[in-house]
Design a protein around this motif. Structure first.
Motif, PDB file in Angstrom:
ATOM      1  N   UNK A 399       0.840  -1.208   0.000  1.00  0.00           N
ATOM      2  CA  UNK A 399       0.000   0.000   0.000  1.00  0.00           C
ATOM      3  C   UNK A 399       0.870   1.251   0.000  1.00  0.00           C
ATOM      4  N   UNK A 400       0.216   2.403  -0.020  1.00  0.00           N
ATOM      5  CA  UNK A 400       0.980   3.651   0.049  1.00  0.00           C
ATOM      6  C   UNK A 400       1.247   3.951   1.512  1.00  0.00           C
ATOM      7  N   UNK A 401       2.506   4.003   1.919  1.00  0.00           N
ATOM      8  CA  UNK A 401       2.785   4.284   3.330  1.00  0.00           C
ATOM      9  C   UNK A 401       2.330   5.701   3.715  1.00  0.00           C
ATOM     10  N   UNK A 402       1.862   5.860   4.958  1.00  0.00           N
ATOM     11  CA  UNK A 402       1.340   7.169   5.353  1.00  0.00           C
ATOM     12  C   UNK A 402       2.436   8.223   5.442  1.00  0.00           C
ATOM     13  N   UNK A 403       3.704   7.763   5.458  1.00  0.00           N
ATOM     14  CA  UNK A 403       4.808   8.744   5.389  1.00  0.00           C
ATOM     15  C   UNK A 403       5.971   8.095   4.662  1.00  0.00           C
ATOM     16  N   UNK A 404       6.925   8.899   4.292  1.00  0.00           N
ATOM     17  CA  UNK A 404       8.092   8.380   3.594  1.00  0.00           C
ATOM     18  C   UNK A 404       8.943   7.582   4.590  1.00  0.00           C
ATOM     19  N   UNK A 405       9.115   6.278   4.345  1.00  0.00           N
ATOM     20  CA  UNK A 405       9.867   5.469   5.323  1.00  0.00           C
ATOM     21  C   UNK A 405      11.384   5.583   5.179  1.00  0.00           C
ATOM     22  N   UNK A 406      11.864   6.293   4.156  1.00  0.00           N
ATOM     23  CA  UNK A 406      13.313   6.306   3.879  1.00  0.00           C
ATOM     24  C   UNK A 406      14.172   6.697   5.104  1.00  0.00           C
ATOM     25  N   UNK A 407      13.766   7.708   5.916  1.00  0.00           N
ATOM     26  CA  UNK A 407      14.644   8.081   7.040  1.00  0.00           C
ATOM     27  C   UNK A 407      14.826   6.982   8.088  1.00  0.00           C
TER      28      UNK A 407
END
Ligand SMILES: Cc1cc2nc3c(=O)[nH]c(=O)nc-3n(C[C@H](O)[C@H](O)[C@H](O)COP(=O)(O)OP(=O)(O)OC[C@H]3O[C@@H](n4cnc5c(N)ncnc54)[C@H](O)[C@@H]3O)c2cc1C
Length: 415
Positions: A399-407
């Motif tokens: 799904x589309x994550x509710x925030x950018x998980x990159x950090x």
């Protein structure tokens, strides 16, 4: 052999929240722990859902503080001398991350998670029928000197920038909120947006009950038996071997025990911490957790009594307890609050799993398909459990994550 879509290893607040979120998405999920759920680190915290967190705890500074800690007289931090050489690289990295610019970067990168902390708990609490554990009175940070209050001005500037509510209180206004506090402080800041939990173990158990209602199963087993089996993962449990399409490592301070043999070596250290419950004297009480910032402890009203929690102790995770910090801060704590006799014979010890940049690792395990990581939540595992659960389940189900998980990716350590 039983099979599930996903096995979550570790049933602390983080693993349990992940389990609930995956089960809500219709996955067949098993939660595996060697103990009963919620009985380790997630048992003993101060119960604060610190959605208002902006800046991470800095490395102690100021000569007098450093000398006090070095001389083993510090209340805010302590250490085992023999452990220091092993943890030195981590401490140096932590110190580098204590530069104000890096702390502000933490505030920016972590804001998406912290801003969802309380709402995600509220959603799970409503689902689990666990409202009785949630207090919405915020928390109080006390400052014994004006200098200490002034030194934290940056936090309040950032709060204004992000629109987080807070109220600066003088002694009288603080005592109006908490009449049991003695006037040994100059000021306080009330952060009304924080929540608190009156029994963290009770909360994890309520989330587990919700997980089971959604069809999830809780199994006893040693996560270190995890093996790859073709494209799947396999783990041994008391109920037999379990096959899973995906595995999530939510083992908190024990994650390296499983990951290092798989070749995933991320620089986790632990900040150990203690708690002890006290009965109040007379009919004194607290309405919310209170932090005595300079002395470095928190008093939180819990079902078991007033829970006094300590700051960081740098020592081997498995070394015997040395609760000297608790002894050192008792005079200050007793001067602030009418603490009566201790409830238990000995203090509880737990280990905050902590990376040097204070961010957790959430996301795919490098080089191991179908393996996911969710650990290292440091001082905020209770706070961030449900937000982490949502993020992990969104990532795992495409799904589309509710925030950018990159950090929060493990890749930040891979260079
Ligand atoms: C004194 C103190 C005060 C704190 N106060 C707060 C606070 O106010 N607010 C806040 O947000 N956070 C607080 N924290 C931090 C918070 O408690 C932790 O970040 C959080 O509990 C971590 O949760 P977890 O699920 O990752 O780990 P854990 O709760 O430790 O869960 C890991 C699980 O893995 C299991 N496990 C380990 N090894 C194996 C194995 N080999 N096989 C199977 N299972 C295994 C364990 O039994 C355990 O159940 C505090 C911590 C301390 C110590």
């Amino acid at each position: 052999m039983a099979r599930v879509d996903a096995v979550v290893l570790g049933a602390g607040i983080v693993g349990t929240s992940i389990g609930v979120h995956l089960a809500k998405r219709g996955l067949a999920v098993a939660l595996v722990d060697r103990r009963a759920p919620g009985e380790e680190t997630s048992y003993g915290n101060a119960g604060v859902i610190e959605g208002n967190t902006l800046l991470p705890h800095p490395f102690p500074s100021g000569l007098s503080t450093l000398f006090r800690i070095a001389a083993m007289r510090g209340t805010e931090a302590s250490y085992h001398l023999s452990f220091l050489p092993r943890v030195a690289p981590w401490i140096l990295a932590y110190r580098a991350n204590s530069a104000m610019q890096r702390r502000i970067e933490f505030a920016e990168l972590m804001r998406p998670l912290f801003s969802r902390a309380l709402p995600e708990h509220e959603a799970l609490i409503a689902d689990a029928g666990a409202e009785r554990y949630l207090r919405r009175e915020g928390w109080l940070k006390l400052y014994r000197t004006d200098a200490a209050f002034a030194a934290t001005a940056r936090e309040r500037e950032l709060a204004q920038k992000y629109g987080l509510p807070f109220r600066i209180l003088d002694r009288a206004a603080t005592q109006a909120l908490e009449p049991a506090l003695a006037p040994v402080f100059e000021r306080a800041v009330h952060w009304p947006g924080a929540g608190s939990i009156t029994n963290p173990l009770g909360l994890t158990r309520a989330y587990v009950a919700r997980f089971e209602k959604l069809g999830g199963v809780v199994l006893t087993g040693d996560a270190r038996t995890l093996r790859r089996n073709g494209s799947k993962w396999q783990v041994g449990t008391q109920e037999g071997v379990l096959d899973a399409d995906a595995a999530v490592v939510a083992l908190g301070p024990w994650a390296p025990d499983l990951l290092a043999p798989l070749g995933i070596k991320l620089p986790l250290a632990v900040k150990r911490g203690y708690h002890r419950h006290f009965r109040p004297r007379g009919n004194a009480g607290l309405n919310r957790p209170v932090v005595d910032t300079e002395v470095g402890y928190c008093v939180a009203p819990m079902e078991q009594g007033l829970r006094l929690t300590t700051g960081a102790e740098f020592a081997d995770r498995d070394a015997p307890p040395t609760p000297v910090q608790l002894e050192r801060l008792m005079p200050a704590a007793k001067a602030l609050f009418p603490l009566g006799e201790a409830v238990e014979a000995t203090p509880w010890l737990g280990s905050r799993p902590c990376f040097a940049d204070s961010r957790p690792v959430i996301g795919r395990a490098p080089g191991q398909s179908g393996l996911w990581l969710a650990y290292g939540h440091a001082h905020w595992g209770l706070t961030l459990g449900p937000a982490t659960g949502r993020l992990v389940s969104e990532m795992m189900s495409g799904g589309t994550p509710f925030c950018d998980p990159a950090p929060y990716g493990a890749e930040r350590f891979m260079h």
